[in-house]
Design a protein around this motif. Structure first.
Motif, mmCIF file in Angstrom:
data_model
loop_
_atom_site.group_PDB
_atom_site.id
_atom_site.type_symbol
_atom_site.label_atom_id
_atom_site.label_comp_id
_atom_site.label_asym_id
_atom_site.label_seq_id
_atom_site.Cartn_x
_atom_site.Cartn_y
_atom_site.Cartn_z
ATOM 1 N N HIS A 1 0.935 -1.136 -0.130
ATOM 2 C CA HIS A 1 0.117 0.094 -0.083
ATOM 3 C C HIS A 1 0.870 1.201 0.004
ATOM 4 C CE1 HIS A 1 -3.852 -2.160 1.606
ATOM 5 N NE2 HIS A 1 -3.627 -2.584 0.554
ATOM 6 N N ASN A 2 0.714 1.899 -1.263
ATOM 7 C CA ASN A 2 1.951 2.978 -1.270
ATOM 8 C C ASN A 2 0.827 4.438 -1.284
ATOM 9 O OD1 ASN A 2 3.381 0.676 -3.010
ATOM 10 N ND2 ASN A 2 4.469 2.025 -1.409
ATOM 11 N N PRO A 3 1.278 5.444 -1.149
ATOM 12 C CA PRO A 3 0.540 6.836 -1.401
ATOM 13 C C PRO A 3 0.113 7.119 -2.535
ATOM 14 C CG PRO A 3 2.907 7.023 -0.241
ATOM 15 C CD PRO A 3 2.811 5.791 -0.517
ATOM 16 N N PRO B 1 1.538 12.550 4.923
ATOM 17 C CA PRO B 1 1.930 11.141 5.450
ATOM 18 C C PRO B 1 0.937 10.389 6.021
ATOM 19 C CG PRO B 1 3.522 13.059 5.836
ATOM 20 C CD PRO B 1 2.202 13.630 5.389
ATOM 21 N N GLN B 2 -0.009 11.092 6.848
ATOM 22 C CA GLN B 2 -0.900 10.408 7.889
ATOM 23 C C GLN B 2 -1.797 9.527 6.734
ATOM 24 O OE1 GLN B 2 0.733 12.836 8.916
ATOM 25 N NE2 GLN B 2 0.868 12.453 11.305
ATOM 26 N N ILE B 3 -2.328 10.200 5.773
ATOM 27 C CA ILE B 3 -3.189 9.690 4.882
ATOM 28 C C ILE B 3 -2.741 8.992 3.719
ATOM 29 C CG2 ILE B 3 -5.181 10.706 6.073
ATOM 30 C CD1 ILE B 3 -5.447 12.615 3.440
ATOM 31 N N GLY B 4 -1.493 8.968 3.553
ATOM 32 C CA GLY B 4 -0.898 8.404 2.230
ATOM 33 C C GLY B 4 -1.025 9.441 0.793
ATOM 34 N N GLN B 5 -1.096 10.224 1.025
ATOM 35 C CA GLN B 5 -1.690 11.116 -0.262
ATOM 36 C C GLN B 5 -0.322 12.281 -0.600
ATOM 37 O OE1 GLN B 5 -5.465 12.876 -0.195
ATOM 38 N NE2 GLN B 5 -6.278 10.973 0.246
ATOM 39 N N VAL B 6 -0.225 12.458 -1.776
ATOM 40 C CA VAL B 6 0.588 13.808 -2.417
ATOM 41 C C VAL B 6 -0.152 14.455 -3.358
ATOM 42 C CG1 VAL B 6 2.693 14.175 -3.524
ATOM 43 C CG2 VAL B 6 2.652 12.211 -1.976
ATOM 44 N N TYR B 7 -0.286 15.787 -2.940
ATOM 45 C CA TYR B 7 -0.888 16.924 -3.882
ATOM 46 C C TYR B 7 -0.029 17.339 -4.658
ATOM 47 C CZ TYR B 7 -5.835 16.813 -1.771
ATOM 48 O OH TYR B 7 -6.826 16.398 -1.629
ATOM 49 N N PRO C 1 0.908 17.838 8.045
ATOM 50 C CA PRO C 1 0.841 17.010 9.165
ATOM 51 C C PRO C 1 -0.665 16.294 9.508
ATOM 52 C CG PRO C 1 1.460 19.120 10.248
ATOM 53 C CD PRO C 1 1.162 19.199 8.884
ATOM 54 N N ASP C 2 -1.737 16.860 9.334
ATOM 55 C CA ASP C 2 -2.894 16.218 9.526
ATOM 56 C C ASP C 2 -3.843 17.041 8.774
ATOM 57 O OD1 ASP C 2 -5.216 14.938 10.392
ATOM 58 O OD2 ASP C 2 -4.947 15.280 12.511
ATOM 59 N N ARG C 3 -4.473 16.300 7.833
ATOM 60 C CA ARG C 3 -5.383 16.958 6.880
ATOM 61 C C ARG C 3 -6.892 17.172 7.659
ATOM 62 N NH1 ARG C 3 -8.255 14.893 1.144
ATOM 63 N NH2 ARG C 3 -9.126 13.169 2.634
ATOM 64 N N LEU C 4 -7.109 16.245 8.784
ATOM 65 C CA LEU C 4 -8.283 16.355 9.422
ATOM 66 C C LEU C 4 -8.156 17.316 10.679
ATOM 67 C CD1 LEU C 4 -8.964 12.531 9.207
ATOM 68 C CD2 LEU C 4 -9.675 14.347 7.752
ATOM 69 N N ASN C 5 -7.049 18.255 10.690
ATOM 70 C CA ASN C 5 -6.997 19.028 11.769
ATOM 71 C C ASN C 5 -8.311 19.889 11.812
ATOM 72 O OD1 ASN C 5 -6.360 21.762 13.029
ATOM 73 N ND2 ASN C 5 -4.301 21.440 12.200
ATOM 74 N N LYS C 6 -8.584 19.946 13.345
ATOM 75 C CA LYS C 6 -10.027 20.379 13.696
ATOM 76 C C LYS C 6 -10.206 21.925 13.450
ATOM 77 C CE LYS C 6 -12.228 16.693 15.710
ATOM 78 N NZ LYS C 6 -11.457 15.646 14.868
#
Ligand code: ZN
Length: 194
Positions: free
Chosen positions: A35-37, A106-112, A175-180
């Motif tokens: 499983h890669n980004p 990195p946390q969700i394995g995506q590169v934009y 660091p975290d796309r889901l940052n509140k």
């Protein structure tokens, strides 16, 4: 994953010989499933001094704004993916003029990978995944209604660049796309852009 996509038998997580990370390994056919980004290609479409944004018609973040972006398909380049997403989501034809930013999540394995594109005409419209598409002057961008922190960060850097009179290439990690709070700028801005 639970089952091998090659033979349908159960998989287990283990570190294959010569590797250093746990992978899903099939107990029956020995297939190793990596499983890669994933790469998300996006485009900031420009028309005169405005940019084109789409209001999402689909979850997640339905009703909020983004520039056209989506996962690459096998068989296309990042540039083709960015242009395809712009057609699909905003019904706009662009010629890409430059790569603006590369954000790792990195946390969700995506590169934009976010490009800037020149619209070839003022024609645009809402694609199937958009409720509404419109042009925004920099002062009109709905900052409180941007769908994802990574999109907000790319837009913020783009607008800052334009205000300074020239675009530069931005490379950073989110660091975290889901940052509140949705405000990741302070962390990102401490990083070097080169
Ligand atoms: Zn198998």
């Amino acid at each position: 994953m639970n089952f091998c996509s090659a033979c349908g038998k159960p998989v287990a997580q283990k570190i294959p010989p010569g590797d250093n990370l746990p992978r899903f390994v099939c107990g029956s056919c020995d297939a190793i499933h990596y499983h890669n980004p994933k790469i998300v290609a996006g485009c900031i479409p420009e028309w005169e001094n405005q940019i084109l944004l789409c209001r999402r018609a689909i979850e997640p973040k339905s009703g909020l704004w983004t520039f056209p972006a989506g996962f690459m398909e096998i068989g296309e380049s990042t540039e083709q993916a960015a242009m395809r997403e712009t057609v699909e989501e905003a019904k706009a034809e662009v010629v890409l003029t430059r790569l603006h930013s590369v954000f790792s999540l990195p946390q969700i394995g995506q590169v934009y990978m976010v490009f800037v594109g020149k619209m070839q005409s003022k024609r645009f419209g809402a694609g199937a995944e958009s409720l509404e598409v419109r042009l925004f002057h920099p002062s009109e961008i709905p900052w409180e209604e941007i769908a994802f922190p990574v999109v907000k960060e790319a837009l913020r850097r783009y607008i800052d660049d334009m205000a300074k009179g020239g675009l530069s290439l931005h490379v950073a990690s989110l660091p975290d796309r889901l940052n509140k709070t949705g405000t990741t700028g302070s962390i990102l801005h401490n990083r070097s852009d080169g």
